[in-house]
Design a protein around this motif. Structure first.
Motif, PDB file in Angstrom:
ATOM      1  N   UNK A 252      26.436  46.552  47.736  1.00 25.24           N
ATOM      2  CA  UNK A 252      26.047  45.170  47.445  1.00 25.24           C
ATOM      3  C   UNK A 252      26.513  44.798  46.040  1.00 25.24           C
ATOM      4  N   UNK A 253      26.804  43.522  45.853  1.00 28.99           N
ATOM      5  CA  UNK A 253      27.188  42.993  44.547  1.00 28.99           C
ATOM      6  C   UNK A 253      26.300  41.799  44.240  1.00 28.99           C
ATOM      7  N   UNK A 254      25.531  41.891  43.164  1.00 27.62           N
ATOM      8  CA  UNK A 254      24.752  40.759  42.662  1.00 27.62           C
ATOM      9  C   UNK A 254      25.568  40.154  41.525  1.00 27.62           C
ATOM     10  N   UNK A 255      26.037  38.933  41.725  1.00 29.40           N
ATOM     11  CA  UNK A 255      27.013  38.325  40.824  1.00 29.40           C
ATOM     12  C   UNK A 255      26.480  37.028  40.236  1.00 29.40           C
ATOM     13  N   UNK A 256      26.580  36.919  38.923  1.00 27.29           N
ATOM     14  CA  UNK A 256      26.286  35.663  38.245  1.00 27.29           C
ATOM     15  C   UNK A 256      27.582  34.867  38.176  1.00 27.29           C
ATOM     16  N   UNK A 257      27.767  33.850  39.026  1.00 31.93           N
ATOM     17  CA  UNK A 257      29.058  33.155  39.099  1.00 31.93           C
ATOM     18  C   UNK A 257      29.419  32.406  37.829  1.00 31.93           C
ATOM     19  N   UNK A 258      28.431  32.127  36.989  1.00 34.59           N
ATOM     20  CA  UNK A 258      28.717  31.417  35.739  1.00 34.59           C
ATOM     21  C   UNK A 258      29.494  32.314  34.770  1.00 34.59           C
ATOM     22  N   UNK A 259      29.303  33.631  34.863  1.00 37.08           N
ATOM     23  CA  UNK A 259      29.913  34.564  33.926  1.00 37.08           C
ATOM     24  C   UNK A 259      31.300  35.036  34.356  1.00 37.08           C
ATOM     25  N   UNK A 260      31.748  34.661  35.546  1.00 40.86           N
ATOM     26  CA  UNK A 260      33.043  35.110  36.063  1.00 40.86           C
ATOM     27  C   UNK A 260      33.879  33.882  36.391  1.00 40.86           C
ATOM     28  N   UNK A 261      35.062  33.803  35.803  1.00 42.80           N
ATOM     29  CA  UNK A 261      35.886  32.607  35.980  1.00 42.80           C
ATOM     30  C   UNK A 261      36.387  32.443  37.406  1.00 42.80           C
ATOM     31  N   UNK A 262      36.679  33.557  38.100  1.00 38.69           N
ATOM     32  CA  UNK A 262      37.180  33.493  39.474  1.00 38.69           C
ATOM     33  C   UNK A 262      36.386  34.486  40.326  1.00 38.69           C
ATOM     34  N   UNK A 263      35.214  34.077  40.839  1.00 41.95           N
ATOM     35  CA  UNK A 263      34.385  35.002  41.624  1.00 41.95           C
ATOM     36  C   UNK A 263      35.100  35.579  42.835  1.00 41.95           C
ATOM     37  N   UNK A 264      35.928  34.767  43.510  1.00 40.42           N
ATOM     38  CA  UNK A 264      36.623  35.269  44.700  1.00 40.42           C
ATOM     39  C   UNK A 264      37.561  36.419  44.346  1.00 40.42           C
ATOM     40  N   UNK A 265      38.312  36.255  43.266  1.00 35.51           N
ATOM     41  CA  UNK A 265      39.228  37.326  42.842  1.00 35.51           C
ATOM     42  C   UNK A 265      38.450  38.577  42.441  1.00 35.51           C
ATOM     43  N   UNK A 266      37.297  38.391  41.801  1.00 31.11           N
ATOM     44  CA  UNK A 266      36.483  39.542  41.421  1.00 31.11           C
ATOM     45  C   UNK A 266      35.985  40.287  42.652  1.00 31.11           C
ATOM     46  N   UNK A 267      35.522  39.545  43.647  1.00 30.27           N
ATOM     47  CA  UNK A 267      35.029  40.188  44.871  1.00 30.27           C
ATOM     48  C   UNK A 267      36.158  40.928  45.583  1.00 30.27           C
ATOM     49  N   UNK A 268      37.361  40.351  45.572  1.00 26.94           N
ATOM     50  CA  UNK A 268      38.507  41.036  46.173  1.00 26.94           C
ATOM     51  C   UNK A 268      38.803  42.341  45.444  1.00 26.94           C
ATOM     52  N   UNK A 269      38.698  42.309  44.121  1.00 24.59           N
ATOM     53  CA  UNK A 269      38.906  43.534  43.346  1.00 24.59           C
ATOM     54  C   UNK A 269      37.871  44.586  43.711  1.00 24.59           C
ATOM     55  N   UNK A 270      36.610  44.172  43.819  1.00 30.70           N
ATOM     56  CA  UNK A 270      35.550  45.113  44.178  1.00 30.70           C
ATOM     57  C   UNK A 270      35.818  45.707  45.558  1.00 30.70           C
ATOM     58  N   UNK A 271      36.187  44.852  46.513  1.00 30.58           N
ATOM     59  CA  UNK A 271      36.427  45.331  47.875  1.00 30.58           C
ATOM     60  C   UNK A 271      37.558  46.347  47.912  1.00 30.58           C
ATOM     61  N   UNK A 272      38.641  46.057  47.176  1.00 30.83           N
ATOM     62  CA  UNK A 272      39.762  46.981  47.173  1.00 30.83           C
ATOM     63  C   UNK A 272      39.407  48.321  46.543  1.00 30.83           C
ATOM     64  N   UNK A 273      38.736  48.279  45.401  1.00 29.77           N
ATOM     65  CA  UNK A 273      38.374  49.526  44.731  1.00 29.77           C
ATOM     66  C   UNK A 273      37.308  50.286  45.505  1.00 29.77           C
ATOM     67  N   UNK A 274      36.406  49.562  46.156  1.00 24.47           N
ATOM     68  CA  UNK A 274      35.355  50.220  46.932  1.00 24.47           C
ATOM     69  C   UNK A 274      35.948  50.993  48.107  1.00 24.47           C
ATOM     70  N   UNK A 275      37.001  50.436  48.712  1.00 26.41           N
ATOM     71  CA  UNK A 275      37.604  51.088  49.879  1.00 26.41           C
ATOM     72  C   UNK A 275      38.136  52.469  49.535  1.00 26.41           C
TER      73      UNK A 275
END
Length: 569
Positions: A252-275
């Motif tokens: 799970x990822x609990x994300x504060x969207x205000x602190x991340x300029x591109x939340x979608x790109x961050x989630x993609x990074x997490x998904x790739x590294x998690x795999x």
């Protein structure tokens, strides 16, 4: 933390990232085609640049007095010649293979070969003559457009830049190394012009050809790889064909969207590294103004998460960690705030990719949490510090927009404004003992030793010792701040009216009047009391694995020898 090159394979590129990289590569080639078109048609601004070089060539580039400079230029020419580039490429590919980066090694070998063939083809197609000011030593008669040295070096520099982005966790380190690589490319291009081998437009075209080829190759054949030789794929990793092997553990990822300029790109990074670490695609829970993380964390736990990543500032991290306390589920911290105090004290990297490496593959450490009660406060927790007085006043007066622009320096300006905060009268009880009376401008109760900007305010505090450390600061005037700051920075432990220290498992602060209060750097309103109790080992946090260094080994050996010497025979 170990460099990612020696760790499991790099995170796979998400489809959007591959598309973006490929688009940049194609853009380089489009600009290359435009340079060739403008050069062939004699259109500015290409002709202006080439004419400027040609005009200076007869008077500046070639001179009888330039013998020493030409030796240097000819050395650069030899080092970055096709044979020199080939040697460096082979050595780089061997090193990558030894480190288990097979796909990146393949890109390293194939791309320069393709660039060399394309350069030869374009030279024949354009048939441009060499500049008139070419030096006679090593005179060249083949086509001038594009520069083969520039295209080969451009490909090599781009490949090395890719290795830097994969292997170097520090943003500053990456910037320095990438800057060095850019300087190398510029030097090689200048070398070609100064020797008269090429026009400036030839070197620009060669650079675009080499860099563009690497970008296209990365987009078509991402260098994330599967497992290294001899390893068995873990659930959720990719095989050599790039296909997922199996579903992994819930994440799970609990994300504060205000602190991340591109939340979608961050989630993609997490998904790739998690795999690559055996985790399933993450479930994402976005915080809101009304709920800074408690509800999202509870939902993640209900959904069966075996690891919860939190990405946000200190307030978001505190809220998520407080909810995770006592659950037995570890939390991984990806700092995205200004202070990032917990991450700093746990040596968690402050940049996203290495922080994710730590969160997904680091060690699990049990740390203390602190329960807090006070007048006008709902029962809550903190991880780093709580305070009454001046420090809380500083937190209250910080302008959020200004802090977003200048970072922790905003606290310095706020501290200057609040430096004359009045003295407060405090009563302090340690571990349920009798209250003692003190005068101070600020009182800080810490669970860790280092506070904002790395200040060692509580040098004896550690996050897993089951105790809280208290410091009272009482500068009587403006000049008193100088010796106070010196004592704090030098970690002097003696106490007096200027700096007083205490320690205990339960600390109660009472003020004679309502004063500002803060928890982990977030203002929590004025009040007269804070009661804090340390909860040992209540929270599990992912931290970097222990680094094996000669100093660490020597320290362990010395500790064992000392223990052996002190043990009765």
């Amino acid at each position: 933390m170990a460099a990612p090159l020696t760790a499991p394979p790099t995170a796979p590129l998400a489809p959007r990232q591959r598309l973006r990289i490929g688009a940049w590569g194609l853009a380089c080639w489009v600009v290359l085609a435009l340079v060739g078109l403008f050069q062939g048609q004699g259109w500015p601004p290409v002709t202006w640049l080439d004419s400027l070089a040609a005009g200076a060539g007869d008077t500046v580039w070639v001179s009888p007095d330039d013998e020493a400079m030409f030796r240097v230029l000819l050395t650069i020419e030899d080092v970055f010649s096709p044979s020199g580039i080939t040697t460096m490429v082979v050595l780089l590919a061997i090193a990558l293979l030894a480190l288990g980066r097979g796909r990146l090694a393949i890109i390293t070998v194939i791309t320069p070969l393709v660039v060399g063939r394309l350069t030869s083809l374009l030279k024949v197609t354009y048939g441009r003559e060499r500049p008139a000011w070419q030096n006679t030593d090593g005179f060249l008669e083949s086509g001038s457009f594009p520069s083969g040295h520039a295209s080969g070096t451009g490909a090599l520099v781009a490949l090395l830049a890719l290795v830097v982005l994969v292997a170097v966790p520090s943003v500053l380190g990456r910037r320095v190394l990438l800057g060095v690589l850019a300087v190398i490319q510029v030097v090689v291009c200048l070398d070609r012009v100064l020797l008269g081998r090429h026009y400036p437009s030839d070197t620009v075209a060669g650079t675009l050809l080499g860099v563009g080829a690497v970008l296209v190759a990365v987009a078509l054949y991402p260098p994330q790889g599967g497992t290294r030789r001899g390893e068995t794929p873990t659930p959720g990793t990719q095989d050599e064909a790039g296909e997922p092997v199996a579903q992994g553990r819930p994440l799970a990822v609990v994300l504060n969207p205000v602190k991340v300029s591109d939340p979608d790109a961050f989630v993609e990074m997490v998904a790739g590294m998690a795999a690559t670490r055996g985790w399933a695609p993450p479930r994402v829970y976005l915080t809101t103004v009304e709920d800074p993380g408690h509800g999202m964390t509870r939902a993640a736990l209900r959904d069966g998460a075996e690891l919860v990543l939190v990405c946000g500032g200190d307030g978001t991290v505190r809220e998520v960690c407080a909810t995770m306390a006592g659950t037995g589920v570890p939390v991984g911290i990806v700092p995205a705030g200004t202070g990032n105090l917990l991450a700093r004290n746990l040596d968690i990297p402050l940049y996203r990719r290495p922080a994710l490496e730590c969160a997904l593959g680091g060690e699990t450490k049990a740390v203390d949490l602190v329960a807090v009660r006070g007048d006008g406060l709902e029962e809550t927790h903190f991880l780093v510090m709580a305070g009454m007085g001046l420090d809380a006043a500083i937190m209250e007066s910080v302008n959020e927009e200004f802090k977003a622009r200048v970072g922790w320096l905003a606290y310095v300006f706020s501290g200057i404004k609040a430096s004359m905060f009045p003295t407060i009268k405090l009563e302090i009880s340690v571990d349920g003992g009798e209250f003692t009376t003190h005068r101070a401008r600020m009182a800080v109760v810490g669970n860790v030793g280092y506070l904002t900007a790395g200040m060692p305010l509580l040098p004896d505090a550690t996050i897993d010792d089951g105790r809280l450390d208290v410091v009272l600061l009482y500068p009587r005037g403006l000049l008193s701040w100088v010796p106070l700051a010196a004592r704090v920075l030098l970690r002097q432990r003696h106490t007096d009216d200027l700096v007083n220290r205490m320690t205990g498992r339960t600390i109660t602060l009472r003020s004679a009047s309502a004063v500002p209060r803060q928890l982990d750097g977030d203002p929590c309103g004025e009040g007269r009391e804070l009661e804090m109790t340390c909860l040992p080992g209540e929270l599990l946090v992912r931290v970097p694995g222990e680094r094996v260094t000669p100093w660490a080994v020597a320290a362990k050996v010395n500790a064992r020898l000392t223990a052996g010497a002190s043990t009765p025979s």
